[in-house]
Scaffold this motif. Structure first.
Motif, PDB file in Angstrom:
ATOM      1  N   PHE A 113       0.859  -1.178   0.000  1.00  0.00           N
ATOM      2  CA  PHE A 113       0.000   0.000   0.000  1.00  0.00           C
ATOM      3  C   PHE A 113       0.898   1.232   0.000  1.00  0.00           C
ATOM      4  O   PHE A 113       1.827   1.320   0.819  1.00  0.00           O
ATOM      5  N   GLY A 114       0.644   2.170  -0.880  1.00  0.00           N
ATOM      6  CA  GLY A 114       1.518   3.336  -0.951  1.00  0.00           C
ATOM      7  C   GLY A 114       0.878   4.472  -1.719  1.00  0.00           C
ATOM      8  O   GLY A 114      -0.261   4.378  -2.202  1.00  0.00           O
ATOM      9  N   TYR A 115       1.647   5.553  -1.832  1.00  0.00           N
ATOM     10  CA  TYR A 115       1.194   6.749  -2.541  1.00  0.00           C
ATOM     11  C   TYR A 115       2.408   7.341  -3.235  1.00  0.00           C
ATOM     12  O   TYR A 115       3.496   7.381  -2.655  1.00  0.00           O
ATOM     13  N   PRO A 116       2.279   7.798  -4.475  1.00  0.00           N
ATOM     14  CA  PRO A 116       3.461   8.200  -5.248  1.00  0.00           C
ATOM     15  C   PRO A 116       4.141   9.467  -4.725  1.00  0.00           C
ATOM     16  O   PRO A 116       3.479  10.415  -4.318  1.00  0.00           O
ATOM     17  N   ILE A 117       5.465   9.432  -4.740  1.00  0.00           N
ATOM     18  CA  ILE A 117       6.293  10.602  -4.465  1.00  0.00           C
ATOM     19  C   ILE A 117       7.689  10.324  -5.020  1.00  0.00           C
ATOM     20  O   ILE A 117       8.223   9.226  -4.867  1.00  0.00           O
ATOM     21  N   THR A 118       8.253  11.309  -5.684  1.00  0.00           N
ATOM     22  CA  THR A 118       9.603  11.195  -6.228  1.00  0.00           C
ATOM     23  C   THR A 118      10.614  11.292  -5.086  1.00  0.00           C
ATOM     24  O   THR A 118      10.384  12.044  -4.143  1.00  0.00           O
ATOM     25  N   PRO A 119      11.738  10.574  -5.092  1.00  0.00           N
ATOM     26  CA  PRO A 119      12.292   9.748  -6.173  1.00  0.00           C
ATOM     27  C   PRO A 119      12.110   8.243  -5.985  1.00  0.00           C
ATOM     28  O   PRO A 119      13.014   7.478  -6.309  1.00  0.00           O
ATOM     29  N   GLN A 120      10.943   7.818  -5.459  1.00  0.00           N
ATOM     30  CA  GLN A 120      10.744   6.377  -5.286  1.00  0.00           C
ATOM     31  C   GLN A 120       9.550   5.846  -6.070  1.00  0.00           C
ATOM     32  O   GLN A 120       9.107   4.722  -5.850  1.00  0.00           O
ATOM     33  N   ASN A 121       9.036   6.633  -7.007  1.00  0.00           N
ATOM     34  CA  ASN A 121       7.818   6.226  -7.704  1.00  0.00           C
ATOM     35  C   ASN A 121       7.937   4.876  -8.402  1.00  0.00           C
ATOM     36  O   ASN A 121       6.944   4.151  -8.538  1.00  0.00           O
ATOM     37  N   GLU A 122       9.135   4.533  -8.866  1.00  0.00           N
ATOM     38  CA  GLU A 122       9.281   3.267  -9.590  1.00  0.00           C
ATOM     39  C   GLU A 122       9.039   2.053  -8.695  1.00  0.00           C
ATOM     40  O   GLU A 122       8.768   0.960  -9.201  1.00  0.00           O
ATOM     41  N   VAL A 123       9.157   2.218  -7.369  1.00  0.00           N
ATOM     42  CA  VAL A 123       8.864   1.095  -6.471  1.00  0.00           C
ATOM     43  C   VAL A 123       7.421   0.660  -6.664  1.00  0.00           C
ATOM     44  O   VAL A 123       7.123  -0.509  -6.957  1.00  0.00           O
ATOM     45  N   ALA A 124       6.507   1.605  -6.510  1.00  0.00           N
ATOM     46  CA  ALA A 124       5.085   1.287  -6.645  1.00  0.00           C
ATOM     47  C   ALA A 124       4.740   0.891  -8.076  1.00  0.00           C
ATOM     48  O   ALA A 124       3.931  -0.028  -8.306  1.00  0.00           O
ATOM     49  N   GLU A 125       5.339   1.566  -9.046  1.00  0.00           N
ATOM     50  CA  GLU A 125       5.076   1.232 -10.442  1.00  0.00           C
ATOM     51  C   GLU A 125       5.447  -0.221 -10.734  1.00  0.00           C
ATOM     52  O   GLU A 125       4.684  -0.965 -11.371  1.00  0.00           O
ATOM     53  N   TYR A 126       6.618  -0.628 -10.255  1.00  0.00           N
ATOM     54  CA  TYR A 126       7.087  -1.993 -10.494  1.00  0.00           C
ATOM     55  C   TYR A 126       6.192  -3.008  -9.771  1.00  0.00           C
ATOM     56  O   TYR A 126       5.773  -4.014 -10.347  1.00  0.00           O
ATOM     57  N   ILE A 127       5.886  -2.721  -8.503  1.00  0.00           N
ATOM     58  CA  ILE A 127       5.080  -3.662  -7.724  1.00  0.00           C
ATOM     59  C   ILE A 127       3.662  -3.760  -8.278  1.00  0.00           C
ATOM     60  O   ILE A 127       3.035  -4.827  -8.213  1.00  0.00           O
ATOM     61  N   SER A 128       3.149  -2.666  -8.847  1.00  0.00           N
ATOM     62  CA  SER A 128       1.789  -2.708  -9.412  1.00  0.00           C
ATOM     63  C   SER A 128       1.688  -3.712 -10.548  1.00  0.00           C
ATOM     64  O   SER A 128       0.615  -4.279 -10.806  1.00  0.00           O
ATOM     65  N   LYS A 129       2.797  -3.945 -11.242  1.00  0.00           N
ATOM     66  CA  LYS A 129       2.817  -4.945 -12.313  1.00  0.00           C
ATOM     67  C   LYS A 129       3.077  -6.350 -11.773  1.00  0.00           C
ATOM     68  O   LYS A 129       2.499  -7.327 -12.256  1.00  0.00           O
ATOM     69  N   ARG A 130       3.961  -6.449 -10.766  1.00  0.00           N
ATOM     70  CA  ARG A 130       4.395  -7.768 -10.304  1.00  0.00           C
ATOM     71  C   ARG A 130       3.420  -8.419  -9.321  1.00  0.00           C
ATOM     72  O   ARG A 130       3.256  -9.638  -9.338  1.00  0.00           O
ATOM     73  N   MET A 131       2.784  -7.623  -8.464  1.00  0.00           N
ATOM     74  CA  MET A 131       1.925  -8.219  -7.440  1.00  0.00           C
ATOM     75  C   MET A 131       0.800  -9.076  -8.025  1.00  0.00           C
ATOM     76  O   MET A 131       0.546 -10.197  -7.551  1.00  0.00           O
ATOM     77  N   PRO A 132       0.095  -8.600  -9.054  1.00  0.00           N
ATOM     78  CA  PRO A 132      -0.957  -9.464  -9.616  1.00  0.00           C
ATOM     79  C   PRO A 132      -0.415 -10.766 -10.185  1.00  0.00           C
ATOM     80  O   PRO A 132      -1.116 -11.786 -10.196  1.00  0.00           O
ATOM     81  N   GLN A 133       0.834 -10.760 -10.637  1.00  0.00           N
ATOM     82  CA  GLN A 133       1.423 -11.966 -11.215  1.00  0.00           C
ATOM     83  C   GLN A 133       1.676 -13.046 -10.171  1.00  0.00           C
ATOM     84  O   GLN A 133       1.789 -14.226 -10.507  1.00  0.00           O
ATOM     85  N   VAL A 134       1.795 -12.637  -8.888  1.00  0.00           N
ATOM     86  CA  VAL A 134       2.060 -13.607  -7.821  1.00  0.00           C
ATOM     87  C   VAL A 134       0.864 -13.740  -6.876  1.00  0.00           C
ATOM     88  O   VAL A 134       0.980 -14.294  -5.781  1.00  0.00           O
ATOM     89  N   GLY A 135      -0.281 -13.222  -7.309  1.00  0.00           N
ATOM     90  CA  GLY A 135      -1.489 -13.358  -6.500  1.00  0.00           C
ATOM     91  C   GLY A 135      -1.550 -12.411  -5.328  1.00  0.00           C
ATOM     92  O   GLY A 135      -2.278 -12.666  -4.354  1.00  0.00           O
ATOM     93  N   GLY A 136      -0.800 -11.311  -5.394  1.00  0.00           N
ATOM     94  CA  GLY A 136      -0.769 -10.359  -4.293  1.00  0.00           C
ATOM     95  C   GLY A 136      -1.696  -9.186  -4.507  1.00  0.00           C
ATOM     96  O   GLY A 136      -2.404  -9.087  -5.509  1.00  0.00           O
ATOM     97  N   CYS A 137      -1.675  -8.268  -3.542  1.00  0.00           N
ATOM     98  CA  CYS A 137      -2.533  -7.087  -3.562  1.00  0.00           C
ATOM     99  C   CYS A 137      -1.680  -5.835  -3.638  1.00  0.00           C
ATOM    100  O   CYS A 137      -0.864  -5.579  -2.747  1.00  0.00           O
ATOM    101  N   PHE A 138      -1.873  -5.046  -4.703  1.00  0.00           N
ATOM    102  CA  PHE A 138      -1.292  -3.706  -4.791  1.00  0.00           C
ATOM    103  C   PHE A 138      -2.435  -2.708  -4.744  1.00  0.00           C
ATOM    104  O   PHE A 138      -3.428  -2.850  -5.476  1.00  0.00           O
ATOM    105  N   LEU A 139      -2.274  -1.692  -3.889  1.00  0.00           N
ATOM    106  CA  LEU A 139      -3.304  -0.663  -3.823  1.00  0.00           C
ATOM    107  C   LEU A 139      -2.651   0.688  -3.648  1.00  0.00           C
ATOM    108  O   LEU A 139      -1.872   0.896  -2.705  1.00  0.00           O
ATOM    109  N   GLN A 140      -2.935   1.605  -4.582  1.00  0.00           N
ATOM    110  CA  GLN A 140      -2.484   2.987  -4.401  1.00  0.00           C
ATOM    111  C   GLN A 140      -3.523   3.694  -3.560  1.00  0.00           C
ATOM    112  O   GLN A 140      -4.672   3.882  -3.971  1.00  0.00           O
TER     113      GLN A 140
END
Length: 357
Positions: free
Chosen positions: A26-53
């Motif tokens: 669970f997170g909210y975007p802010i630079t310079p770590q935005n790619e963390v959430a961006e990456y996890i938003s793609k990967r979590m569904p692939q492993v059956g996880g939950c990503f929520l902004q």
């Protein structure tokens, strides 16, 4: 089978979390770590996880609170001002003895500041940025490979002690790319306790679990604090990590963590060319801080001075001074606001203090 790949630091954070078994973010975007959430938003569904902004950092940390209370391996990430907004929730999580991982990819401040790398959140992370007597375990990687390894270990530490763990990185580590092996190093075999405290529902088969940090009776609240204090003492005894490089026989010792530890290695190499022996002490745990290792520097006869080098106005230097306890002079060199000290300017300062050239 282990893979060696070229990966960006922020993306490595996300992949390491998934490798560690994290299935809730669970997170909210802010630079310079935005790619963390961006990456996890793609990967979590692939492993059956939950990503929520979430709608804000306040909401995100309270979602972490809920998922941790249900026994999930859960994580959030943000950068300096965002972590500030999470402080009340972090205090609640620590008081409720819930495990989670929090990543801070630091940026320049104070205030909204800028998006360049900084280490000015040291006080916030290690002294408790929120209210009350609580502690976070704070891990400070200096390479992307180490960041991966410490994230995996950090989740285990959180579960072992039922305590939030923070990875304290900075904008440079988040944005740079390095080759890494996407397989955790051999970790300490931790006997992780069962999460029999989790609020998973029981249908009357066991007493209900209640997670709470509100104690209206002072004696009960003090007892909760004593339990936490005892836990923190155990963490201080068992979890200190640091790296010592060429300290014996050194003329000067640099104490540095994260990105500044990388710069310190170049400083030491350049100093050697001038005939100056420079050692390095790199804290890996910022809390618990390696006070004993710093104190030992004070007993080395050749050491003339100890330098704390930081991307801040001077924060870790206070812990360095506590460790040295007056046995050696302690000096500070730092840059602020997102400025990164160059090896040459640090070396010039050391030479000035030691009166050598």
């Amino acid at each position: 089978m282990a893979q060696k790949v070229l990966i960006k630091g922020n993306e490595a954070i996300g992949e390491a979390a998934i490798m560690a078994g994290c299935r809730h973010f669970f997170g909210y975007p802010i630079t310079p770590q935005n790619e963390v959430a961006e990456y996890i938003s793609k990967r979590m569904p692939q492993v059956g996880g939950c990503f929520l902004q979430a709608e804000s950092e306040l909401a995100a940390i309270n979602m972490v609170y809920g998922a941790a209370g249900a026994g999930a391996r859960v994580m959030t990430s943000s950068s300096s001002p965002g972590i500030s907004l999470m402080q009340e929730g972090i205090s609640y999580i620590a008081a409720s003895e819930l495990p989670c991982l929090i990543v801070n990819v630091m940026r320049g401040g104070p205030g909204l500041g800028g998006i360049q790398p900084s280490q000015a959140d040291y006080f916030q992370a290690t002294k408790g940025g929120g209210h009350g007597d609580y502690r976070l375990v704070v891990l400070a990687p200096s390479t992307i490979q180490e960041m991966i390894d410490l994230i995996v270990e950090g989740f285990d530490i959180a579960d072992q002690y039922r305590n939030p763990v923070m990875i304290l990185a900075d904008g440079m580590l988040g944005q740079m790319m390095e080759p890494v092996v996407l397989e955790p190093k051999k970790r300490i075999e931790r006997q992780l306790p069962a999460k029999d405290w989790a609020t998973t529902g029981c249908d009357g088969s066991r007493p209900r679990n209640v997670i709470n940090s509100l104690f209206m009776i002072p004696e009960q609240l003090e007892q909760r604090n004593l339990v936490l204090i005892d836990k923190y003492k155990r963490i201080e005894q068992n979890e200190v990590q640091y790296q010592s490089i060429d300290i014996e026989g050194a003329d000067a010792v640099l104490v540095a963590y994260g990105t500044m530890a990388r710069i310190a290695r170049t400083v030491a190499k350049k100093a050697k060319e001038l005939g100056i022996s420079v050692g390095i002490l790199r804290p890996i745990t910022l809390w618990p801080f390696p006070y004993d290792a710093v104190a030992a520097i004070g007993d080395i006869p050749n050491v003339k001075a100890v330098f704390s080098i930081e991307m801040s106005a001077g924060q870790m230097v206070e812990d360095v001074k506590l460790g040295i306890s007056g046995k050696k002079p302690v000096y500070f060199y730092g840059r602020t606001g997102g400025m990164i000290p160059s090896p040459n300017e640090v070396l010039d300062y050391i030479c000035d203090v030691l009166e050598v050239r």
